[in-house]
Enzyme design. Structure first.
Site, PDB file in Angstrom:
ATOM      1  N   GLU A   1       2.079  -7.509  -5.229  1.00 53.70           N
ATOM      2  CA  GLU A   1       2.103  -6.370  -4.319  1.00 53.70           C
ATOM      3  C   GLU A   1       3.067  -6.692  -3.174  1.00 53.70           C
ATOM      4  O   GLU A   1       2.982  -7.779  -2.605  1.00 53.70           O
ATOM      5  CB  GLU A   1       0.723  -6.077  -3.723  1.00 53.70           C
ATOM      6  CG  GLU A   1       0.772  -4.837  -2.836  1.00 53.70           C
ATOM      7  CD  GLU A   1      -0.562  -4.477  -2.183  1.00 53.70           C
ATOM      8  OE1 GLU A   1      -1.566  -5.149  -2.453  1.00 53.70           O
ATOM      9  OE2 GLU A   1      -0.557  -3.523  -1.407  1.00 53.70           O
TER      10      GLU A   1
ATOM     11  N   GLY B   1      -3.546 -13.170   3.475  1.00 56.89           N
ATOM     12  CA  GLY B   1      -4.928 -13.619   3.305  1.00 56.89           C
ATOM     13  C   GLY B   1      -5.380 -13.695   1.856  1.00 56.89           C
ATOM     14  O   GLY B   1      -5.893 -14.714   1.402  1.00 56.89           O
ATOM     15  N   ALA B   2      -5.172 -12.603   1.125  1.00 55.09           N
ATOM     16  CA  ALA B   2      -5.666 -12.560  -0.247  1.00 55.09           C
ATOM     17  C   ALA B   2      -5.088 -11.337  -0.949  1.00 55.09           C
ATOM     18  O   ALA B   2      -4.487 -10.475  -0.310  1.00 55.09           O
ATOM     19  CB  ALA B   2      -7.192 -12.473  -0.257  1.00 55.09           C
ATOM     20  N   MET B   3      -5.310 -11.290  -2.263  1.00 54.80           N
ATOM     21  CA  MET B   3      -4.747 -10.183  -3.040  1.00 54.80           C
ATOM     22  C   MET B   3      -5.745  -9.728  -4.094  1.00 54.80           C
ATOM     23  O   MET B   3      -6.310 -10.531  -4.821  1.00 54.80           O
ATOM     24  CB  MET B   3      -3.431 -10.662  -3.691  1.00 54.80           C
ATOM     25  CG  MET B   3      -2.770  -9.642  -4.578  1.00 54.80           C
ATOM     26  SD  MET B   3      -2.243  -8.175  -3.646  1.00 54.80           S
ATOM     27  CE  MET B   3      -2.473  -6.913  -4.888  1.00 54.80           C
TER      28      MET B   3
ATOM     29  N   ASN C   1      -5.750  -8.361  -7.060  1.00 54.16           N
ATOM     30  CA  ASN C   1      -5.411  -8.155  -8.474  1.00 54.16           C
ATOM     31  C   ASN C   1      -6.669  -7.843  -9.292  1.00 54.16           C
ATOM     32  O   ASN C   1      -7.699  -8.487  -9.129  1.00 54.16           O
ATOM     33  CB  ASN C   1      -4.777  -9.418  -9.044  1.00 54.16           C
ATOM     34  CG  ASN C   1      -3.730  -9.984  -8.133  1.00 54.16           C
ATOM     35  OD1 ASN C   1      -2.764  -9.314  -7.813  1.00 54.16           O
ATOM     36  ND2 ASN C   1      -3.941 -11.210  -7.657  1.00 54.16           N
TER      37      ASN C   1
ATOM     38  N   GLU D   1     -11.394  -7.623  -0.539  1.00 54.74           N
ATOM     39  CA  GLU D   1     -10.711  -7.628  -1.841  1.00 54.74           C
ATOM     40  C   GLU D   1     -11.624  -7.045  -2.919  1.00 54.74           C
ATOM     41  O   GLU D   1     -11.169  -6.332  -3.802  1.00 54.74           O
ATOM     42  CB  GLU D   1     -10.250  -9.039  -2.227  1.00 54.74           C
ATOM     43  CG  GLU D   1      -9.382  -9.746  -1.193  1.00 54.74           C
ATOM     44  CD  GLU D   1      -8.222  -8.925  -0.668  1.00 54.74           C
ATOM     45  OE1 GLU D   1      -7.706  -8.069  -1.394  1.00 54.74           O
ATOM     46  OE2 GLU D   1      -7.828  -9.124   0.508  1.00 54.74           O
TER      47      GLU D   1
ATOM     48  N   GLU E   1      -5.564   0.661   2.235  1.00 54.31           N
ATOM     49  CA  GLU E   1      -5.844  -0.403   3.205  1.00 54.31           C
ATOM     50  C   GLU E   1      -6.740   0.078   4.347  1.00 54.31           C
ATOM     51  O   GLU E   1      -7.682  -0.606   4.731  1.00 54.31           O
ATOM     52  CB  GLU E   1      -4.544  -1.015   3.735  1.00 54.31           C
ATOM     53  CG  GLU E   1      -3.719  -1.742   2.678  1.00 54.31           C
ATOM     54  CD  GLU E   1      -4.480  -2.830   1.920  1.00 54.31           C
ATOM     55  OE1 GLU E   1      -5.580  -3.224   2.363  1.00 54.31           O
ATOM     56  OE2 GLU E   1      -3.984  -3.270   0.862  1.00 54.31           O
TER      57      GLU E   1
HETATM   58  N1  B3K Z   1      -3.139  -5.868  -0.643  1.00 50.68           N
HETATM   59  C1  B3K Z   1      -2.898  -7.193  -0.181  1.00 50.68           C
HETATM   60  C2  B3K Z   1      -1.722  -7.310   0.715  1.00 50.68           C
HETATM   61  C3  B3K Z   1      -0.433  -7.484   0.035  1.00 50.68           C
HETATM   62  C4  B3K Z   1       0.629  -7.809   1.053  1.00 50.68           C
HETATM   63  C5  B3K Z   1       1.978  -7.847   0.470  1.00 50.68           C
HETATM   64  N2  B3K Z   1       2.967  -8.256   1.461  1.00 50.68           N
HETATM   65  C6  B3K Z   1      -4.082  -7.769   0.506  1.00 50.68           C
HETATM   66  C7  B3K Z   1      -5.040  -6.801   1.050  1.00 50.68           C
HETATM   67  O1  B3K Z   1      -4.770  -6.031   1.935  1.00 50.68           O
HETATM   68  O2  B3K Z   1      -6.132  -6.755   0.549  1.00 50.68           O
HETATM   69 ZN    ZN Z   2      -6.375  -4.721   1.499  1.00 49.02          ZN
END
Ligand code: B3K
Ligand code: ZN
Length: 868
Positions: A128, A267-269, A271, A304, A326
Site C-alpha cells: 500500500e 506502524g503496520a499494514m 494485508n 489493522e 483510515e
Molecule cells: N494502511 C497502512 C498504511 C500504509 C502506508 C503506506 N505509506 C496502515 C494503516 O493505516 O493501517
Molecule cells: Zn489504517
C-alpha cells in the site's frame, strides 16, 4: 529477451480526483509465482482479464526487468506493446486477455521498504499504496479486485513461506529448495497482497467467531521475541469480539496471521489475513516496552484487524478516498481503546495528538482536505489530516446519531457495499439511509482544508434568568480551495451554577427554536444564537465537551471560569481542556499563573488517589512544540522554553512536600488493573521530575533506586530520564547499565537513543555521537526515528543545529527511502513562523536542497513547504 525500460515523458505529475476513470480491464484472477534467490527474485504472473470499458490495456510496473511477455498464448513482439519506467501498454488488446509475464526484481537491495524487500534475513512486502507494481506488471489501483493464488519458492534456510489466504500445498523443489502455494478466496486489490519468506517462530492461538468459524491465529516473530507477543494475541482476540459486538462484523477466513518486522516504514499494514507489523506495534512486555507502547500495540492490533471490514472487504475506489478507510478505522480503534482504559483519558490522548499534529498541519503549507482533490505522490497523504481529522468526522456523525442509529447506518454500509471499492459519498449516503438522518452536509468536512474557528459569546440576564449563546464559524481562506462553506458542528455543552457548582438541566427558550437535545447543539450556519431559560444564577458554560468537533474554540472565559471548570466539570476531557486553556494563556498571553496553581492545588491531591490516570494528565503542561504551533509569526523557541520552564518550576515549588509524599505513597503494584497501575507509574515519574525541579539532590538517589529496583520499563525509563535530563551524577552509570541490559533488544535500545537525543540541552555533538554510534542504522526507520524524533521534541534544538540534521537526512533518504525522507522533512514545516534571521536561514537551507532531490515524495513536500 531483455528489454530496458525507457523513462516516461515528463509532464505535470499532479493527479486529480476529477480525472478518475473506471479501469478499462478487470482482473478475474492472478497466479503469482515468486522464486527468491540470494541475488535476485523471479516473478512469473498470469493475469486473466476482461475489458469493462474502452481504453488501452495498461499495466503499471516500476523497477522491473521484463524477461518475457505472452498474450493469449502468443509471445508478444516489441512493437505490440509500449514500455517505459512506469508502465506497460498493450497495443490493440482484445477484450479477453490472458497475460503472462516474467520479471526479475531485487528485494535484496531494495532499501525503500516498498514492494518486496529484504529486512535482515526476512523477505517481506509493503504494497500500500503503490508497491505491488514493484513486484509485477499489474493494474495496480484499488478498484481492480482479483482472486490471488501465490506460489512462493525459496531456499530451505527460509522455512516460513507465507502469503494471503489458505495454504493449498507445500512441497520440495529439490534438496535445497521448497515451496508453498496459497490461495485467497476473497477478491482484493493488489495493495493488500502480501508474502513473507524467512526463519521465524510462531505463537499460536484460536478464536471462534460469532458465526462458529474456528480461526487459527498466528503471530510470527524471531524466536526470542515470541514471549513478547502475548499482549498482541490477547488484543487480537479482544478486537475480534469487539467488532462482532459493536459493528456485527465477524471474521471471514480460517486463519489470521501477523508478522513482526524490525525494518518497516510505518506502524503496520492490514494485508488480507496476513498483517505485517513494525515490531514496535506488536511486541509488548512490561520489562522491555513502556505502558504507552503497550497501549499503542493494542490499538494498532485492533486498527489493522478492523480494516478487515473497513478497508479490505469494503475498499477505496481510488486513493483520494483514503480517509474513507483510515478515518473510519481510526475512529473504530479509538472507540476500542476507550474500552481498555478510562474513556476520558483516551479522548484526552487522542485530542492531544490531533491538536499537536493535525491542527498545525492544517494551518500551514501542508494543509489539505481529509479527501484531497489532487496529489503528486499519494504516499505523502498518509497524514494526520486523513487519519485523525478523518476519524473526527466519523466521530461527529456517530455522536450525532447516537448508538442505535449509528449502528443502523453502519449495517446499511456493510450491506450495500461488501466486496466493493467505494467513495466517501457512498459511506455518508449509506450512513444516512440506514439511520434515517440526512448527513450529507458532513461531506463538506471531507472536502475542505483548515480548522474552523468557532467563536462563541455568552450573555447572562439575571433579571430574565436567561443565558444566551451566540455562535459564529469561519475558515481561513485557502488559495487552492476557494468557496469554503459552513460545516455542521455538533457542540456538546453544559451549564454549571457558578455558586453551587451544580449542573443545570437545560431548557431552550421558545423564542429560539433550537434543538439542544441531551446537551448537544448542532450548529450548521455561519452564525446562530440559542438561549436557555431558568438559569437562576450566573452560569459557567462548558463547551465542546469531549471535544465534540475538531474546531478552534474562541470563548471569552475568565481565568476564574477555567479554574471553576478544572474543579467542577464532570466531563474529564473538558476538565483537562480547562487546564490546557489556562496554561496557554499563561504561556502565550502572559497571564499570571496564580489561578492555575490554586486550581491544581485544590483538585489534584484528591484526584491522585481517586483516578490516578486522569490525575496524571491534569498535570500536563502543553509541550514546547504545541505552544510553538500556536504562534504564526516571530516565533522564538527559546522564549517559549523559558516561560514553560518557569511555570513548571513554580508548580514544583508551590506544591511543596506534596510531590515527595505522594511519590513515596504511590505503589503501582498495589493496583488491581493495568490502567490504574499505568496511571500510578505516570504519576510517580511526574513526581520525580518535579522533585528534581525543587533542587533537592536526594531525588537522584530516589530515581537511581527506582531505576535499579524496577522490572518495569515505564518506571525504569522515567527514572533514567530524570537522571539524564538533569545531568545527575548517576546519569552515565545508568545510561551504561541500560545499554548493557538492552543492547540486544532493538525497541528498548531505541529508547536509549531517544532519551539522549531528546535531552533539552542536547547539542550537535550529542546527535553526532548518536548517529555515529555502532548501533545507529540508516536502514532501520525505527532507529532513525529514535534519534530524529527525540531531537524534534525540542524546538529550540530543532531550529538551531537540527535544521542541518533534517535536511541532510532528507537528502540521503531521497534516494534510499523517500517515504521516510519526506516524512522527516515535515518536521521543518513551520519554518516560516520563525523570527528573523532564523526564518531566512532555514528558508535558504530548504531552497538549497531543492535542486538535489529527485523523488516525488521529497520534492512534493519540499515544494509545498516553500510555497507559503
Ligand atoms: N494502511 C497502512 C498504511 C500504509 C502506508 C503506506 N505509506 C496502515 C494503516 O493505516 O493501517
Ligand atoms: Zn489504517
Amino acid at each position: 529477451m531483455n528489454i530496458a525500460a525507457q523513462p516516461p515523458v515528463q509532464t505535470d505529475q499532479t493527479i486529480y480526483l476529477k480525472d478518475y476513470q473506471k479501469p478499462s480491464f478487470l482482473v478475474d484472477s492472478i497466479h503469482l509465482d515468486i522464486q527468491v534467490y540470494e541475488d535476485h527474485t523471479i516473478v512469473d504472473s498470469t493475469l486473466v482479464m476482461k475489458r469493462q470499458a474502452s481504453g488501452s490495456l495498461t499495466l503499471l510496473g516500476r523497477d522491473l526487468e521484463l524477461k518475457s511477455i505472452n498474450l493469449n498464448g502468443q509471445v508478444l513482439n516489441s512493437d505490440q506493446y509500449e514500455l517505459d519506467s512506469e508502465q506497460l501498454v498493450i497495443i490493440d488488446a482484445p477484450d479477453e486477455v490472458i497475460l503472462q509475464t516474467q520479471v526479475i526484481i531485487h528485494p535484496e537491495s531494495n532499501t525503500q521498504l516498498e514492494g518486496l524487500y529484504k529486512a535482515g534475513d526476512l523477505y517481506v512486502t509493503q504494497n500500500e499504496p503503490e508497491g505491488f507494481r514493484k513486484i509485477t506488471f499489474y493494474p495496480d489501483r484499488p478498484d481492480v479486485l482479483s482472486v490471488f493464488t501465490t506460489r512462493v519458492e525459496a531456499d530451505k534456510k527460509y522455512p516460513v513461506l507465507l502469503a494471503n489466504g489458505n495454504l493449498l500445498e507445500t512441497g520440495e523443489v529439490d534438496e535445497n529448495r521448497h515451496f508453498a502455494i496459497w490461495q485467497d478466496p476473497t477478491k482484493k486489490p493488489s495493495y493488500l497482497f502480501a508474502c513473507v519468506i524467512g526463519d521465524l517462530a510462531v505463537l499460536k492461538d484460536r478464536y471462534t467467531t460469532s458465526e462458529g468459524r474456528d480461526v487459527a491465529l498466528e503471530i510470527y516473530a524471531v524466536e526470542k521475541d515470541i514471549p513478547k507477543c502475548h499482549i498482541a494475541m490477547e488484543a487480537l482476540k479482544h478486537s475480534m469480539r469487539w467488532d462482532e459486538e459493536h459493528y456485527g462484523r465477524p471474521y471471514d477466513l480460517d486463519n489470521y496471521m501477523i508478522v513482526a518486522v524490525s525494518q518497516f516504514n510505518m506502524g503496520a499494514m492490514e494485508n488480507k489475513g496476513l498483517n505485517i507489523f513494525n515490531t514496535s506495534c506488536v511486541l509488548a512486555d512490561e520489562e522491555y516496552t513502556t505502558d504507552a507502547a503497550i497501549m499503542r500495540v493494542q490499538s494498532v492490533i485492533a486498527h489493522e484487524y478492523f480494516h478487515n471490514w473497513t478497508g479490505n472487504r469494503i475498499t477505496c475506489r481510488d486513493w483520494f478516498q483514503l480517509c474513507l478507510k483510515e478515518g473510519l478505522t481510526v475512529f473504530r480503534d479509538q472507540s476500542f481503546s476507550e474500552d481498555l482504559q478510562s474513556a476520558a483519558v483516551q479522548r484526552i490522548d487522542d485530542v492531544a495528538v490531533l491538536k499537536s499534529h493535525q491542527f498545525p498541519e492544517d494551518a500551514g503549507p501542508l494543509s489539505h482536505p481529509p479527501r484531497p482533490d489532487h496529489f503528486v505522490e499519494i504516499n505523502n497523504f498518509y497524514t494526520a489530516t486523513v487519519y485523525e481529522k478523518g476519524a473526527e468526522i466519523n466521530r461527529m456523525m456517530a455522536t450525532l446519531l447516537g448508538k442505535d442509529k449509528y449502528r443502523q447506518g453502519t449495517d446499511e454500509y456493510f450491506e450495500r457495499h461488501d466486496g466493493q471499492a467505494v467513495t466517501v459519498e457512498d459511506w455518508v449516503a449509506a450512513l444516512s439511509a440506514g439511520s434515517g438522518v440526512d448527513l450529507s452536509n458532513f461531506l463538506t468536512w471531507y472536502n475542505q482544508p483548515g480548522t474552523p474557528k468557532l467563536e462563541v459569546n455568552g450573555a447572562y440576564d439575571a433579571t430574565a434568568q436567561t443565558y444566551r449563546l451566540s455562535f459564529k464559524q469561519s475558515l481561513k481562506a485557502h488559495p487552492k480551495y476557494p468557496n469554503l462553506k459552513a460545516v455542521p458542528i455538533p457542540i456538546a455543552l453544559a451549564l454549571f451554577n457558578a455558586k453551587s457548582g451544580e449542573q443545570y438541566t437545560l431548557h431552550s427558550a421558545d423564542l429560539f427554536v433550537n434543538d439542544v437535545k441531551d446537551g448537544m447543539y448542532l450548529f450548521e450556519q455561519d452564525e446562530a444564537t440559542i438561549e436557555f431559560i431558568g438559569i437562576t444564577e450566573q452560569p459557567v458554560v462548558s463547551l465542546l465537551r469531549n471535544f465534540s468537533a475538531p474546531v478552534n474554540l474562541v470563548f471569552d472565559y475568565s481565568n476564574d471560569d477555567l479554574a471553576f471548570l478544572i474543579q467542577h466539570e464532570t466531563n474529564g476531557f473538558n476538565q483537562w481542556q480547562a487546564t490546557q486553556t489556562l496554561l496557554e494563556r499563561i504561556l502565550l498571553e502572559d497571564h499570571k499563573a496564580d489561578t492555575y496553581i490554586d486550581a491544581i492545588k485544590n483538585t489534584l491531591p484528591d484526584l491522585v488517589n481517586k483516578d490516578p490516570l486522569l490525575a496524571s494528565r491534569l498535570f500536563d503542561v502543553p509541550s514546547e512544540n504545541y505552544l510553538g504551533s500556536r504562534i504564526d509569526q516571530d516565533y522564538e523557541p527559546e522564549l517559549i522554553r523559558e516561560k514553560r520552564e518557569a511555570v513548571l518550576d513554580r508548580l514544583a515549588r508551590e506544591l511543596g512536600s506534596f510531590w515527595k509524599e505522594t511519590y513515596l505513597s504511590l505503589d503501582p503494584d498495589m493496583q488491581k488493573e493495568f490502567s490504574l497501575a499505568m496511571g500510578v507509574r505516570a504519576l510517580k515519574n511526574i513526581m520525580l521530575s518535579m522533585l528534581a525541579r525543587q533542587g533537592d539532590d536526594s531525588v537522584f538517589d530516589l530515581a537511581y533506586a527506582q531505576y535499579q529496583q524496577t522490572g518495569n520499563m515505564s518506571e525504569r525509563l522515567g527514572a533514567l530520564r530524570v537522571l539524564v535530563w538533569n545531568d545527575a551524577p548517576q546519569a552515565q552509570l545508568a545510561l551504561d547499565d541500560f545499554y548493557n541490559r538492552f543492547k540486544d533488544e532493538a525497541l528498548s535500545l531505541d529508547q536509549w537513543f531517544t532519551i539522549q537525543a531528546s535531552h533539552p540541552c542536547a547539542t550537535a555533538e550529542t546527535i553526532e555521537y548518536l548517529t555515529k554510534h555502532a548501533d545507529y542504522d540508516l536502514g532501520t526507520p525505527n532507529r532513525i526515528r529514535s534519534v530524529s524524533g527525540g531531537l524534534a521534541s525540542n524546538p529550540v534544538n530543532t531550529w538551531s543545529f537540527g535544521v542541518d540534521h533534517f535536511i541532510e537526512l532528507a537528502a540521503y533518504l531521497d534516494e534510499k527511502n523517500p517515504i521516510l525522507g519526506s516524512r522527516l522533512l515535515q518536521v521543518l514545516s513551520r519554518w516560516y513562523t520563525l523570527m528573523e534571521p532564523q526564518r531566512s536561514q532555514v528558508q535558504q537551507a530548504l531552497k538549497a536542497l531543492q535542486p538535489k532531490v529527485k523523488s516525488k515524495n521529497v520534492s512534493e513536500t519540499l515544494n509545498s513547504l516553500l510555497s507559503i
